[in-house]
Motif scaffolding. Structure first.
Motif, short mmCIF file in Angstrom:
data_model
loop_
_atom_site.label_atom_id
_atom_site.label_comp_id
_atom_site.label_asym_id
_atom_site.label_seq_id
_atom_site.Cartn_x
_atom_site.Cartn_y
_atom_site.Cartn_z
N LEU A 204 0.80 -1.22 0.00
CA LEU A 204 0.00 0.00 0.00
C LEU A 204 0.83 1.27 0.00
N ALA A 205 2.14 1.15 0.14
CA ALA A 205 3.01 2.32 0.23
C ALA A 205 2.88 3.20 -1.01
N GLY A 206 2.70 4.48 -0.78
CA GLY A 206 2.64 5.46 -1.87
C GLY A 206 1.25 5.78 -2.38
N TRP A 207 0.29 4.91 -2.12
CA TRP A 207 -1.05 5.15 -2.65
C TRP A 207 -1.74 6.31 -1.97
N ALA A 208 -1.47 6.53 -0.68
CA ALA A 208 -2.10 7.64 0.03
C ALA A 208 -1.71 8.99 -0.56
N GLU A 209 -0.53 9.08 -1.15
CA GLU A 209 -0.10 10.34 -1.77
C GLU A 209 -0.94 10.66 -3.00
N ASP A 210 -1.32 9.62 -3.76
CA ASP A 210 -2.14 9.84 -4.95
C ASP A 210 -3.62 10.01 -4.61
N TYR A 211 -4.05 9.46 -3.48
CA TYR A 211 -5.46 9.54 -3.08
C TYR A 211 -5.54 10.02 -1.63
N PRO A 212 -5.17 11.28 -1.38
CA PRO A 212 -5.10 11.76 0.00
C PRO A 212 -6.46 11.83 0.71
N ASP A 213 -7.55 11.86 -0.05
CA ASP A 213 -8.87 11.96 0.58
C ASP A 213 -9.47 10.61 0.96
N VAL A 214 -8.78 9.53 0.61
CA VAL A 214 -9.30 8.19 0.92
C VAL A 214 -8.71 7.71 2.23
N ARG A 215 -9.57 7.42 3.19
CA ARG A 215 -9.11 6.84 4.45
C ARG A 215 -8.85 5.36 4.25
N VAL A 216 -7.66 4.91 4.62
CA VAL A 216 -7.26 3.52 4.41
C VAL A 216 -7.04 2.84 5.75
N ASP A 217 -7.70 1.70 5.94
CA ASP A 217 -7.48 0.87 7.12
C ASP A 217 -6.82 -0.42 6.67
N GLN A 218 -5.87 -0.90 7.47
CA GLN A 218 -5.20 -2.15 7.16
C GLN A 218 -5.52 -3.18 8.24
N GLU A 219 -5.74 -4.42 7.80
CA GLU A 219 -6.09 -5.45 8.77
C GLU A 219 -5.62 -6.81 8.27
N VAL A 220 -5.04 -7.57 9.17
CA VAL A 220 -4.69 -8.96 8.91
C VAL A 220 -5.76 -9.81 9.57
N ILE A 221 -6.42 -10.66 8.79
CA ILE A 221 -7.54 -11.46 9.26
C ILE A 221 -7.17 -12.94 9.23
#
Length: 276
Positions: A204-221
């Motif tokens: 997921l590294a770098g994607w937040a820079e291109d989509y700063p308005d998208v809140r991203v949660d990470q989870e290992v299930i």
């Protein structure tokens, strides 16, 4: 506007499937191509199918298309829409359409197991072979359930860019959070869990820079992929999974989701063909 269409496999049920196709055509500024297939079944005792039966089935197919046309003209008159009636088998025709489409939209395979054995599982087959992303939509969506955004299932592959691009674009358009999940098997060691978390962050590294308005949660299930994916569809607006390899290489997760999902599911080839 892209010249590559969003293709809707129209089986006459319309509803949520049609609404999703319309929304994606608008979002992508793309033309919509509505396809209905009315092949004539071949009687084992006949060498050739009945011409009268063929005409009857095509006439019924035209009624399906005309009904869909009326709905689209009422709800999305601004779209550029093409209507196609074919006497070919749905799997064969839609697979060919996937070569030039930017997205296929179909209903789920809500059919008996014996129909699936005899080639009725259109969505399941396309999830394994389509050359563009496929979205399967349940006939009826439970509007009462609480939706928690867009879920993208990752497995650590470095070729997840098409999958993540689709996921981030939809989440941004819908103003929805993006839940990125990595599933690990029951009994996995603590070290395996740590590796999975690190890998998820890396992908997921770098994607937040291109989509700063998208809140991203990470989870290992901790779950088997199919079970975890189906559970995710009960709380998500859209679930996305990737498919590695050329057509013919199929993940069981995708096959289960397109039959049992409670929300739309996108199956995205991780090595799609070059756009024409």
């Amino acid at each position: 506007m892209s010249t590559r269409p969003v293709v809707l496999g129209d089986d006459g049920t319309r509803g949520a499937t049609l609404e999703f196709a319309l929304a994606e055509a608008r979002r992508r500024h793309a033309p919509l191509k509505v396809v209905h297939c009315a092949p004539t079944p071949l009687d084992p005792t006949d060498v050739m199918p009945s011409e009268a039966l063929s005409r009857e089935l095509l006439a019924a197919g035209q009624e399906v298309l005309d009904g869909t046309r009326q709905l689209i003209e009422q709800r999305a008159a601004e779209l550029d829409v093409e209507y196609v009636l074919s006497d070919r088998a749905p799997i064969e025709f839609l697979l060919e359409e996937s070569e030039t489409a930017q997205l296929l939209v179909t209903g789920i395979d809500d059919i008996p197991w014996y129909d699936r054995l005899f080639g009725g599982a259109v969505a399941t087959y396309l999830s394994a072979h389509a050359l563009c992303p496929l979205v399967t939509v349940p006939k009826q969506l439970d509007e009462s359930q609480q939706h928690e955004g867009v879920v993208v299932a990752l497995d650590g592959t470095s070729g997840a860019r098409p999958l993540l691009s689709f996921a981030f674009e939809v989440a941004q358009e819908w103003g929805a959070p993006l839940h990125a999940v990595r599933m690990v098997p029951v009994g996995a060691t603590p070290d395996y869990h740590e590796i999975a978390r690190a890998n998820l962050s890396e992908v997921l590294a770098g994607w937040a820079e291109d989509y700063p308005d998208v809140r991203v949660d990470q989870e290992v299930i901790v779950s088997q992929p199919s079970a975890g994916g189906i559970a995710a569809t009960r709380r998500a607006q859209l679930v996305l999974v990737g498919r590695s390899g050329k057509h013919g290489m199929h993940r069981p997760t995708a096959a289960s989701l397109v039959r049992h999902a409670a929300c739309p599911v996108a199956v995205v080839p991780l090595d799609p063909p070059t756009a024409p």
